[in-house]
Design a protein around this motif. Sequence first.
Motif: not given
Length: 131
Positions: A10-23, A78-86, A93-98
């Motif tokens: 499962k994704a950690s954090g919030d959805l930050a960006i969604r893009m369609l991969a094109m040829p 879909c890139c999800y981001g979670e702020l880990l440390k300030v 920030i951890r970024i997970q891409t699904f």
Amino acid sequence: MNASNNPEKKASGDLAIRMLAMPSDANVNGDIFGGWVISHMDLAGLSIARKHAKCRVTTVAIDKMVFVAPVHVGDFICCYGELLKVGRTSMTIRIQTFANDELGACHRLVTEGIFTYVAINEKGRPIPVVR
């Protein structure tokens, strides 16, 4: 980070960006170029860092980047981001891409990484992060 052992996590954090991969984003193997994915991950992290710092930020490091599975033409990433440390001037920030196929039937982890951003002023100098 143990992404390679569990591509259906499962994704950690919030959805930050969604893009369609094109040829036009494909590499010579017909899969999506890793640099294209990383650039969108960086944009996702940038949006999270700016929202938190409430000022300009810049990317200073990408650590522990792991590619788990290919992205295919027609997938939505879909890139999800979670702020880990300030820190004083930085944010980690951890970024997970699904990837989802065009019908939304397959939601799989394709990559994740740890990105570090620094808050900067209008002259590009580090400034304290607002807490």
